[in-house]
Design an enzyme around this catalytic site. Structure first.
Site, PDB file in Angstrom:
ATOM      1  N   TYR A   1      34.343   5.868 -23.431  1.00  0.00           N
ATOM      2  CA  TYR A   1      34.162   4.772 -22.458  1.00  0.00           C
ATOM      3  C   TYR A   1      34.967   3.566 -22.924  1.00  0.00           C
ATOM      4  O   TYR A   1      34.748   3.059 -24.036  1.00  0.00           O
ATOM      5  CB  TYR A   1      32.678   4.406 -22.352  1.00  0.00           C
ATOM      6  CG  TYR A   1      31.801   5.630 -22.175  1.00  0.00           C
ATOM      7  CD1 TYR A   1      31.534   6.145 -20.917  1.00  0.00           C
ATOM      8  CD2 TYR A   1      31.298   6.310 -23.298  1.00  0.00           C
ATOM      9  CE1 TYR A   1      30.763   7.296 -20.756  1.00  0.00           C
ATOM     10  CE2 TYR A   1      30.536   7.462 -23.158  1.00  0.00           C
ATOM     11  CZ  TYR A   1      30.271   7.956 -21.889  1.00  0.00           C
ATOM     12  OH  TYR A   1      29.514   9.096 -21.745  1.00  0.00           O
TER      13      TYR A   1
ATOM     14  N   HIS B   1      27.016   7.668 -27.772  1.00  0.00           N
ATOM     15  CA  HIS B   1      25.760   8.402 -27.590  1.00  0.00           C
ATOM     16  C   HIS B   1      25.874   9.767 -28.244  1.00  0.00           C
ATOM     17  O   HIS B   1      26.929  10.146 -28.725  1.00  0.00           O
ATOM     18  CB  HIS B   1      25.410   8.523 -26.104  1.00  0.00           C
ATOM     19  CG  HIS B   1      26.475   9.174 -25.255  1.00  0.00           C
ATOM     20  ND1 HIS B   1      26.710  10.526 -25.260  1.00  0.00           N
ATOM     21  CD2 HIS B   1      27.376   8.639 -24.390  1.00  0.00           C
ATOM     22  CE1 HIS B   1      27.694  10.801 -24.416  1.00  0.00           C
ATOM     23  NE2 HIS B   1      28.125   9.673 -23.883  1.00  0.00           N
TER      24      HIS B   1
ATOM     25  N   ASP C   1      21.497  18.773 -15.119  1.00  0.00           N
ATOM     26  CA  ASP C   1      22.023  17.510 -15.664  1.00  0.00           C
ATOM     27  C   ASP C   1      23.523  17.695 -15.852  1.00  0.00           C
ATOM     28  O   ASP C   1      23.959  18.281 -16.846  1.00  0.00           O
ATOM     29  CB  ASP C   1      21.316  17.194 -16.985  1.00  0.00           C
ATOM     30  CG  ASP C   1      21.692  15.818 -17.520  1.00  0.00           C
ATOM     31  OD1 ASP C   1      22.394  15.058 -16.807  1.00  0.00           O
ATOM     32  OD2 ASP C   1      21.298  15.500 -18.656  1.00  0.00           O
TER      33      ASP C   1
ATOM     34  N   ARG D   1      32.828  11.196 -19.010  1.00  0.00           N
ATOM     35  CA  ARG D   1      31.818  12.055 -19.636  1.00  0.00           C
ATOM     36  C   ARG D   1      31.914  13.393 -18.920  1.00  0.00           C
ATOM     37  O   ARG D   1      32.104  13.421 -17.697  1.00  0.00           O
ATOM     38  CB  ARG D   1      30.417  11.446 -19.496  1.00  0.00           C
ATOM     39  CG  ARG D   1      29.316  12.295 -20.107  1.00  0.00           C
ATOM     40  CD  ARG D   1      28.001  11.540 -20.385  1.00  0.00           C
ATOM     41  NE  ARG D   1      27.315  11.088 -19.192  1.00  0.00           N
ATOM     42  CZ  ARG D   1      27.229   9.820 -18.810  1.00  0.00           C
ATOM     43  NH1 ARG D   1      27.810   8.865 -19.523  1.00  0.00           N
ATOM     44  NH2 ARG D   1      26.587   9.494 -17.706  1.00  0.00           N
TER      45      ARG D   1
ATOM     46  N   ASP E   1       0.822  -1.209   0.000  1.00  0.00           N
ATOM     47  CA  ASP E   1       0.000   0.000   0.000  1.00  0.00           C
ATOM     48  C   ASP E   1       0.862   1.268   0.000  1.00  0.00           C
ATOM     49  O   ASP E   1       0.469   2.319   0.501  1.00  0.00           O
ATOM     50  CB  ASP E   1      -0.944  -0.009   1.211  1.00  0.00           C
ATOM     51  CG  ASP E   1      -0.175  -0.151   2.512  1.00  0.00           C
ATOM     52  OD1 ASP E   1       1.065  -0.321   2.456  1.00  0.00           O
ATOM     53  OD2 ASP E   1      -0.794  -0.075   3.586  1.00  0.00           O
TER      54      ASP E   1
ATOM     55  N   HIS F   1      15.432  14.679 -20.193  1.00  0.00           N
ATOM     56  CA  HIS F   1      15.481  14.583 -21.662  1.00  0.00           C
ATOM     57  C   HIS F   1      14.240  15.332 -22.114  1.00  0.00           C
ATOM     58  O   HIS F   1      13.161  14.752 -22.240  1.00  0.00           O
ATOM     59  CB  HIS F   1      15.479  13.128 -22.127  1.00  0.00           C
ATOM     60  CG  HIS F   1      16.736  12.404 -21.733  1.00  0.00           C
ATOM     61  ND1 HIS F   1      16.859  11.056 -21.717  1.00  0.00           N
ATOM     62  CD2 HIS F   1      17.948  12.874 -21.342  1.00  0.00           C
ATOM     63  CE1 HIS F   1      18.077  10.711 -21.318  1.00  0.00           C
ATOM     64  NE2 HIS F   1      18.754  11.806 -21.085  1.00  0.00           N
TER      65      HIS F   1
ATOM     66  N   GLU G   1      29.681  16.826 -18.747  1.00  0.00           N
ATOM     67  CA  GLU G   1      28.369  17.314 -19.189  1.00  0.00           C
ATOM     68  C   GLU G   1      28.044  18.661 -18.567  1.00  0.00           C
ATOM     69  O   GLU G   1      28.011  18.791 -17.338  1.00  0.00           O
ATOM     70  CB  GLU G   1      27.296  16.291 -18.795  1.00  0.00           C
ATOM     71  CG  GLU G   1      25.887  16.743 -19.129  1.00  0.00           C
ATOM     72  CD  GLU G   1      24.840  15.668 -18.883  1.00  0.00           C
ATOM     73  OE1 GLU G   1      25.030  14.828 -17.982  1.00  0.00           O
ATOM     74  OE2 GLU G   1      23.817  15.689 -19.595  1.00  0.00           O
TER      75      GLU G   1
ATOM     76  N   ASP H   1      26.965  11.358 -12.713  1.00  0.00           N
ATOM     77  CA  ASP H   1      25.992  12.069 -13.547  1.00  0.00           C
ATOM     78  C   ASP H   1      24.765  12.259 -12.663  1.00  0.00           C
ATOM     79  O   ASP H   1      24.055  11.296 -12.368  1.00  0.00           O
ATOM     80  CB  ASP H   1      25.668  11.221 -14.784  1.00  0.00           C
ATOM     81  CG  ASP H   1      24.706  11.917 -15.743  1.00  0.00           C
ATOM     82  OD1 ASP H   1      24.081  12.919 -15.354  1.00  0.00           O
ATOM     83  OD2 ASP H   1      24.584  11.440 -16.894  1.00  0.00           O
TER      84      ASP H   1
ATOM     85  N   HIS I   1      24.299   4.101 -18.336  1.00  0.00           N
ATOM     86  CA  HIS I   1      23.212   4.418 -17.382  1.00  0.00           C
ATOM     87  C   HIS I   1      23.302   3.570 -16.114  1.00  0.00           C
ATOM     88  O   HIS I   1      22.287   3.179 -15.549  1.00  0.00           O
ATOM     89  CB  HIS I   1      21.841   4.266 -18.061  1.00  0.00           C
ATOM     90  CG  HIS I   1      21.530   5.406 -18.987  1.00  0.00           C
ATOM     91  ND1 HIS I   1      20.480   5.410 -19.869  1.00  0.00           N
ATOM     92  CD2 HIS I   1      22.154   6.602 -19.169  1.00  0.00           C
ATOM     93  CE1 HIS I   1      20.468   6.552 -20.538  1.00  0.00           C
ATOM     94  NE2 HIS I   1      21.471   7.290 -20.135  1.00  0.00           N
TER      95      HIS I   1
ATOM     96  N   HIS J   1      21.131  16.853 -25.480  1.00  0.00           N
ATOM     97  CA  HIS J   1      19.674  16.744 -25.603  1.00  0.00           C
ATOM     98  C   HIS J   1      19.064  17.990 -24.984  1.00  0.00           C
ATOM     99  O   HIS J   1      19.682  18.661 -24.156  1.00  0.00           O
ATOM    100  CB  HIS J   1      19.173  15.480 -24.887  1.00  0.00           C
ATOM    101  CG  HIS J   1      19.647  15.368 -23.464  1.00  0.00           C
ATOM    102  ND1 HIS J   1      19.046  16.030 -22.422  1.00  0.00           N
ATOM    103  CD2 HIS J   1      20.693  14.697 -22.914  1.00  0.00           C
ATOM    104  CE1 HIS J   1      19.685  15.751 -21.294  1.00  0.00           C
ATOM    105  NE2 HIS J   1      20.710  14.959 -21.562  1.00  0.00           N
TER     106      HIS J   1
ATOM    107  N   GLU K   1      27.561  16.961 -23.726  1.00  0.00           N
ATOM    108  CA  GLU K   1      28.054  15.853 -22.917  1.00  0.00           C
ATOM    109  C   GLU K   1      28.770  14.776 -23.718  1.00  0.00           C
ATOM    110  O   GLU K   1      28.339  13.621 -23.752  1.00  0.00           O
ATOM    111  CB  GLU K   1      26.901  15.222 -22.129  1.00  0.00           C
ATOM    112  CG  GLU K   1      25.672  14.846 -22.936  1.00  0.00           C
ATOM    113  CD  GLU K   1      24.618  14.150 -22.065  1.00  0.00           C
ATOM    114  OE1 GLU K   1      24.978  13.180 -21.378  1.00  0.00           O
ATOM    115  OE2 GLU K   1      23.453  14.585 -22.076  1.00  0.00           O
TER     116      GLU K   1
END
Ligand code: GLY
Ligand code: MN
Ligand code: MN
Length: 437
Positions: free
Chosen positions: A381, A343, A264, A399, A32, A354, A401, A253, A236, A347, A377
């Protein structure tokens, strides 16, 4: 008074049309217990009402009811458990509706607003249960045709209006984004300063998110990614469960959500405060791409050109350090960079991390306009075992960003509160951490 964006939306609707926007529902997490409530973004953008189980109806041609809200009624026995609601009276008094009803009345009343209307704005495919309600309403109105009543014959996705509005931020939006980005940057600084080999990734996640809440953010705009070593190469990764070793890079990130706008930011730093030669080499390839792309940002520039330039810079960098061979042109044509940089460079950013808004108009990539906000960004890798890569480059994911706003002449970088030059990062990691409590 009606919310400003709602009035703007009303002014852009087709003649003889009605738009309907459902809010979000509570979503059960287990037994619940519900997930933390997050309002449906278009609904909030237009109405500023942050409650579940509401529906907004916009009817510009209605003589009196141009803006109608269906809401949960005020009920003391429910409010004692889940908090005070706007209710029907508050929907009119505080949220600017011309008329408001108990949400339980939706099936009975919605047909009155949709009959004898040519065009319906509704985004099908988001909420199957609500779609069925809309189909049912249209069917019900069609059944009254012999009484001289007609149902909408044209259906338009309202994103054609509302997502174009959301793409161009106004000064209020930008102030929320500036705050979200500044808080996000503070969280990253704290994580860099508190990092020590031997800590767990979730400890840094806790530091970052503590700062977000401490500085007044609602929380995160998306699940924080804290990856050390091999985990820095998982785009991710967000389980954040591993121990951080001496010699790892740590990729974080994370972005704070403020007034429903999200920062971001990604930063990558050495766990022990000193980049290895290989780490720094990869880092500088990515940093160079990040800075080169930011320099290009100005009105009229093509969004895709930014990505293409980022690919060129990363490819040249990888050739310079011996991870690719041959010319930039040939490597780009063969997409050889995709093994390392898989990637896009950015964005749209806003109330959704996003964020919404088309990237292409017909066949052409969109060009930048003042008020658009997006991320820059680039990343590289390299997991352990990558073919034709010397071992010293294994388990390095980098990365970098930043968040930028297009201005009349160039851009404003919102994320300068956290350093990205390797020397600055190393210097900051040597300092005693600033108190965060
Ligand atoms: N944090 C998700 C992204 O950078 O796109
Ligand atoms: Mn990010
Ligand atoms: Mn991003």
């Amino acid at each position: 008074m009606k919310p400003f964006r709602l009035t703007e939306f009303l002014g852009k609707m087709e003649p003889n049309s009605v738009a309907i926007f459902p809010s979000a529902h509570e979503v059960r997490r287990n037994q619940d217990t519900d997930f933390e409530f997050r309002q449906e973004t278009d609904f909030y953008y237009l109405t500023r009402l942050n409650e579940p189980d509401c529906v907004a109806v916009l009817a510009p041609n209605h003589p009196e009811h141009k803006y109608v809200l269906f809401v949960r009624p005020r009920k003391r026995e429910e409010e004692i458990w889940t908090g005070i609601r706007a209710g029907v009276e508050g929907a009119i008094r505080d949220f600017g509706a011309d008329a408001a009803y108990d949400i339980a009345e939706l099936d009975r009343i919605l047909p009155k607003y949709l009959q004898n209307v040519h065009t319906l704005y509704h985004r099908f495919g988001q909420n199957a249960e609500f779609d069925q309600k809309v189909f049912g309403t249209i069917k019900h109105i069609r059944g009254k045709v012999r009484g001289g009543v007609y149902a909408p014959t044209t259906i338009i996705d309202p994103i054609t209006i509302v997502h174009e509005m959301r793409l161009r931020k106004n000064e209020d939006d930008l102030n929320s984004l500036r705050r979200a980005a500044a808080i996000s940057a503070e969280g990253h600084v704290a994580a860099m300063q508190h990092c020590k080999p031997g800590m767990y990734e979730y400890e840094l996640e806790a530091v970052v998110e503590y700062v977000f809440r401490k500085r007044g953010a609602a929380g995160v705009g998306y699940p924080s990614i804290v990856g050390a070593g091999f985990n820095s190469t998982i785009l991710h990764y967000n389980t954040n469960q591993c121990q951080i070793s001496d010699g790892d890079v740590v990729l974080i990130d994370a972005g704070a959500e403020y007034n429903l706008f999200s920062g971001d930011i990604t930063r990558t730093f050495p766990a022990n405060g000193k980049f290895t030669k290989a780490q720094q080499a990869i880092y500088e390839v990515v940093l160079n791409a990040n800075k080169e792309v930011i320099k290009m940002v100005k009105p009229g520039e093509s969004f895709m050109k930014l990505h293409e330039h980022s690919i060129d810079v990363v490819t040249q960098g990888l050739i310079d350090i011996g991870l690719l061979t041959g010319s930039v042109k040939d490597n780009v044509a063969a997409k050889a960079y995709e093994k390392f940089f898989m990637h896009k460079t950015g964005h749209w950013l806003g109330m959704d991390v996003h964020d919404v808004g088309r990237y292409k108009l017909d066949d052409d990539w969109r060009t930048l306009e003042p008020g658009m906000v997006f991320t820059v960004e680039p990343g590289v890798y390299i997991a352990a075992g990558a073919e034709h890569v010397p071992e010293e480059f294994f388990n390095i994911g980098v990365r970098i960003e930043d968040d930028v706003v297009v201005t009349e002449t160039g851009c404003e970088v919102l994320t300068t509160g956290v350093p990205k030059e390797p020397q600055e990062i190393e210097a900051m990691m040597k300092e005693s951490p600033k108190a965060i409590i």
